[in-house]
Design an enzyme around this catalytic site. Structure first.
Site, short mmCIF file in Angstrom:
data_model
loop_
_atom_site.label_atom_id
_atom_site.label_comp_id
_atom_site.label_asym_id
_atom_site.label_seq_id
_atom_site.Cartn_x
_atom_site.Cartn_y
_atom_site.Cartn_z
N ARG A 107 0.80 -1.22 0.00
CA ARG A 107 0.00 0.00 0.00
C ARG A 107 0.83 1.27 0.00
O ARG A 107 0.35 2.33 0.40
CB ARG A 107 -1.00 -0.03 1.15
CG ARG A 107 -1.98 -1.21 1.03
CD ARG A 107 -3.20 -1.10 1.89
NE ARG A 107 -4.13 -2.16 1.61
CZ ARG A 107 -4.22 -3.32 2.28
NH1 ARG A 107 -3.43 -3.54 3.30
NH2 ARG A 107 -5.09 -4.22 1.94
N GLU A 143 -5.97 -13.11 10.77
CA GLU A 143 -6.61 -14.40 10.53
C GLU A 143 -5.63 -15.56 10.77
O GLU A 143 -5.92 -16.71 10.48
CB GLU A 143 -7.13 -14.49 9.07
CG GLU A 143 -8.43 -13.74 8.85
CD GLU A 143 -8.26 -12.23 8.97
OE1 GLU A 143 -7.31 -11.69 8.39
OE2 GLU A 143 -9.06 -11.59 9.68
N THR A 166 -4.34 -6.44 14.63
CA THR A 166 -3.20 -5.99 13.82
C THR A 166 -3.45 -4.56 13.33
O THR A 166 -4.58 -4.17 13.07
CB THR A 166 -2.94 -6.94 12.64
OG1 THR A 166 -4.16 -7.16 11.95
CG2 THR A 166 -2.39 -8.26 13.13
N ASN A 209 -9.20 -6.48 13.60
CA ASN A 209 -10.17 -7.41 14.17
C ASN A 209 -9.55 -8.32 15.22
O ASN A 209 -8.34 -8.47 15.31
CB ASN A 209 -10.76 -8.27 13.05
CG ASN A 209 -9.70 -9.04 12.30
OD1 ASN A 209 -9.00 -8.47 11.47
ND2 ASN A 209 -9.54 -10.32 12.58
N ASP A 220 -15.01 -9.83 12.20
CA ASP A 220 -13.91 -9.34 11.36
C ASP A 220 -14.17 -7.90 10.93
O ASP A 220 -13.81 -7.49 9.83
CB ASP A 220 -13.68 -10.24 10.14
CG ASP A 220 -12.43 -9.84 9.36
OD1 ASP A 220 -11.53 -9.22 9.95
OD2 ASP A 220 -12.37 -10.11 8.14
N ARG A 224 -15.73 -0.07 9.26
CA ARG A 224 -16.10 -1.33 8.63
C ARG A 224 -17.40 -1.89 9.23
O ARG A 224 -18.14 -2.60 8.56
CB ARG A 224 -14.93 -2.30 8.84
CG ARG A 224 -14.92 -3.46 7.90
CD ARG A 224 -13.49 -3.89 7.66
NE ARG A 224 -13.39 -5.32 7.44
CZ ARG A 224 -12.26 -5.95 7.18
NH1 ARG A 224 -11.13 -5.27 7.11
NH2 ARG A 224 -12.23 -7.25 6.98
#
Lengths: 592, 213
Positions: free
Chosen positions: A133, A195, A246, A266, A308, A335
């Site tokens: 990014r 994850e 994270t 998350n 999440d 989100r």
């Protein structure tokens, strides 16, 4: 095999041109003063400024001439997978990071390449997403963080590696996609891996030496403030060690008061009942001291995250008009589908102002007007051995792409996705280093979308002062994966749709005023810069990662177009004021 | 960083192990890429290269006769017995083990192997000769983005990478059934000896995901 051989030989090899290219002969070192007050002609960091506005003060390209916007040069990166890095521009030189951690330095006016940095990962390497990014600038160096958990400093003029340090451990499932952030001679970066049982953190490194300066753990060590929100004993007593949170997107920085605002992702695994408690600082914004990484305050958007709904996007720093005064505040489309307005004091204390849904959220039954704490409908909370159905799905009301704030009009532009829900039932998953262990197999996650859905993706224009929606554009046949750029001339630019278009809108009315079909779908942030007094708009087009994954699901289950072309290309546009003479801008390479 | 990567030397260490022609060619190219590494056996392409250094046994590719050890879970480092693997069980993830020295070859991530038992009658001609009692072994590293593969599909013969959903048919030479992966999984011939699952040959194809572009 020959291909493998040539790749191996090229890896980490620079491709310099003879002598320094024109814009690098007088490279302008990047200072704190310049980062705090970026010149309009430059785009020195991922979101253009520390406040996170994704806004250009340049005024040449306007509603009256945008119809004459034409590509003046393009550059193929030769790389597939999702291109999510904005071009970063410093006085005529452009740096573009690509998937597989390459960096291409180019002459921002002509599109000629100056140097290229390539990286070869270790044999057997894995990373969940092969994207990047963007780079950060400080002094005479360019910083890029790696899927292989390394932070690398490159010489801005030559692309030569100055230092290369370890940030995390990829063999454990951590990987870095974020753009680093440079503040006061330190480079800040955090990995992804929520994850994969990664315990999130942000680290700062000395820009000159690469020496580690501090670490902020997003899940506190037992005994530290916040640790009381994690299980202390019993079956889940070690949940904090793999708790997620994270910090995988660049944060924002209040330059006046010297306070960082960073988003935290998350919970891990996704099931909240495998880590009973509020789980600070998961799904929060934290205010940090950039000199030592110490936390000043926090606000948690939702407790015991089970969806999440990562809060990795730092809120945008703005001022609100209150009784004729400008009051420091923050705004963020999260989100979880709610739009938050938060207060921020000179001391870095975050306060809750208000929140409202900007897309359908079926989980929150209320939000406390004083604290911002939500209550939940348990039917929408997936658990271990218990299915939950909830909206929005894991991709959220707004995923990582950047919202944009126009300080001249007070408008916030939000790329959003609505009318998508998810159902899953959790289980206890053995953690195998490097393998997904979110508590549900990817094959057991069901994306739920009505057959006659009217739209999913779109843009909302919101007046930050009143919190009211002014206009929206919606996409009947596409999700929205694009960041937004707003301009001082009240235009906005964005891509993000599966039809590969790059679009400009009138910021006031939402009317589309210009578009251009690129090589691939656009998931990188648009930017603007100027060289020799001429304004340019730049974008990298290169579909992939989650946009491609979701497109595949939409193709299989809803008959949408399946194959969106992949492969990255940098596109640079300008208003062609010399059209009448048929003369092109000076982009020739001198081969004639 | 764990020693999995720092201890892993160049891929040409496998060259002295009597691999078939295809792998010798791989090794020769590997030697070109890293000229200071292990010498090749006399008579093989590349003989006359710089002097040998002792190969790191932890990073050697699976050797014929190697057994297997579980790589995670409560049985971590314990031997994988043929009787432990039943049709319908999740894939067993394991590293090869040198039975003489009990060295677990965990020095390279591409040594991660998955083992399942399938119905022997379902195995295709390309797969059957390297199976033993229906047990088949493959590289566990997904050829898409490199995640270890851990999920058996409902047909008891294909496996799913739960990172991005790629599916591979283990009864048919590791063929890709569903993307995003585009390259099949490399197989590893196995036998059963004294109840242990053992290695009976070399990997049959390229390992892992692309490491650059």
């Amino acid at each position: 095999m020959l291909r493998s051989l040539s790749l191996a030989l090229l890896s980490t090899v620079l491709i310099p041109t003879l002598g320094l290219a024109e814009p690098l002969k007088n490279y302008s070192p990047v200072t704190q003063e310049r980062l705090s007050n970026p010149e309009p002609e430059n785009w020195l960091m991922a979101k253009g400024n520390y406040a996170g506005w994704s806004y250009t003060p340049l005024e040449q390209i306007s509603a009256s001439n945008v119809k004459n916007l034409r590509p003046v040069w393009s550059y193929s990166t030769g790389v597939t997978s999702g291109h999510e890095a904005p071009p970063i521009v410093n006085n005529g030189v452009m740096y573009v990071a690509t998937p597989y951690n390459q960096v291409i330095a180019m002459n921002a006016k002509t599109g000629d390449s100056v140097w290229r940095y390539k990286r070869d990962f270790p044999e057997g390497f894995s990373a969940f997403h092969y994207t990047n990014r963007g780079v950060a600038l400080w002094g005479d160096k360019v910083f890029v963080a790696g899927l292989d958990c390394r932070l690398v400093a490159l010489d801005a003029k030559t692309g030569k590696v100055v230092w290369d340090v370890e940030v995390c451990d990829w063999t454990q499932g951590a990987y870095i996609t974020s753009a680093p952030v440079a503040v006061n001679g330190k480079i800040m970066i955090g990995p992804s891996g929520g994850e994969f049982g990664v315990r999130g953190f942000l680290k700062a490194f000395d820009a000159e030496t690469g020496k580690e300066a501090w670490t902020f753990w997003a899940v506190p060590t037992p005994g530290q403030p916040g640790s009381e929100t994690w299980p202390k004993d019993g079956r889940w007593k070690d949940a904090w060690k793999i708790g997620g949170g994270t910090m995988w997107m660049p944060g924002n920085y209040d330059t006046k008061n010297d306070v960082l605002y960073w988003g935290v992702g998350n919970g891990s695994p996704w099931l909240g009942d495998q880590r009973p408690g509020d789980n600070l600082y998961v799904a929060s914004v934290v205010a940090l001291n950039p000199s030592d990484g110490k936390i000043k305050s926090h606000f948690q958007y939702h407790w015991n995250d089970s969806w999440d709904w990562a809060a990795m996007n730092a809120p945008t720093l703005i001022e609100l008009d209150r009784d004729g005064k400008k009051v420091p505040a923050m705004i963020s489309a999260q989100r979880n589908g709610y739009l938050y307005r938060l207060g921020r004091s000179n001391e870095g204390q975050i306060s809750f102002l208000d929140a409202r849904p900007f897309v359908k959220n079926t989980v929150f039954t209320s939000v406390d007007p004083k604290t911002g704490r939500p209550t939940y409908d348990l039917a929408g909370v997936p658990g271990t051995g218990r299915a939950g159905t909830y909206c929005p799905s894991v991709w959220g009301g707004k995923d990582w792409p950047y919202e944009s704030f126009n300080p001249k009009t007070g408008m916030l532009y939000v790329p959003f996705n609505d009318n998508h829900c998810m159902k899953y039932e959790g289980k206890i998953q053995e953690r195998i280093p490097g393998q997904w262990s979110a508590g549900v197999d990817i094959t057991d996650i069901k994306l739920l979308i009505d057959k006659d859905v009217k739209y999913i993706g779109g843009i909302q224009a919101i007046d930050a002062n009143t919190n009211k929606e002014i206009w929206r554009d919606t996409y009947a046949k596409s999700w929205m994966w694009g960041s937004i750029l707003s301009t001082a001339t009240d235009l906005i630019f964005t891509g993000g749709t599966s039809d590969r278009m790059f679009r400009a809108y009138d910021g006031k009315t939402g009317k589309e005023v210009w578009s251009f079909k690129t090589n691939s779908g656009i998931i990188s942030p648009p930017i603007s810069y100027a060289v020799d007094g001429k304004q340019y708009i730049a974008i990298v087009s290169g579909w992939g990662v989650d946009s491609a994954l979701v497109q595949g699901i939409m193709a299989d289950e809803h008959g949408w177009e399946k194959d969106i072309p992949q492969g990255g290309t940098v596109w640079v546009f300008a208003v062609e004021d010399d059209q009448a003479t048929g003369k092109r801008a000076e982009t020739g390479s001198g081969i004639k | 960083m764990s020693d999995e990567t720092t201890q892993a030397p160049c891929p040409c260490e496998c060259a002295a192990t009597g691999w078939p022609r295809r792998d010798i060619l791989t090794a020769a190219i590997a030697l070109l890429m890293a000229p200071t590494a292990t010498v090749l056996a006399a008579g093989e392409p590349g003989a006359g290269a710089p002097p040998a250094r002792a190969p790191n046994p932890k990073a050697l590719r699976p050797q014929p006769g190697d057994r297997f050890a579980y790589l995670s879970g409560e049985n971590k480092d314990k031997p994988v017995m043929a009787a432990d693997i039943k049709i319908g069980d999740p894939p067993r993830l394991a590293y090869p083990v040198d039975p003489a020295t009990e060295t677990i070859r965990s020095g390279s991530r591409v040594n991660q192997v998955l083992l399942i038992r399938t119905d022997p009658s379902a195995l295709t001609p390309a797969t059957a000769p390297r199976a033993a009692e229906g047990i088949v072994a493959y590289s566990a590293i997904c050829t898409h983005n490199g995640c270890p593969i851990t999920l058996l599909d409902g047909d008891n013969r294909s496996v799913v990478c739960t990172c991005h959903g790629s599916r591979f048919d283990l009864a048919d030479n590791g063929a890709v059934l569903t993307g995003p992966a585009t390259r099949r999984l490399a197989g590893l011939p196995v036998a059963v000896a004294d109840g242990f699952v053992t290695v009976a040959g070399a990997f049959t194809g390229a390992l892992g995901a692309a490491t650059s572009q």
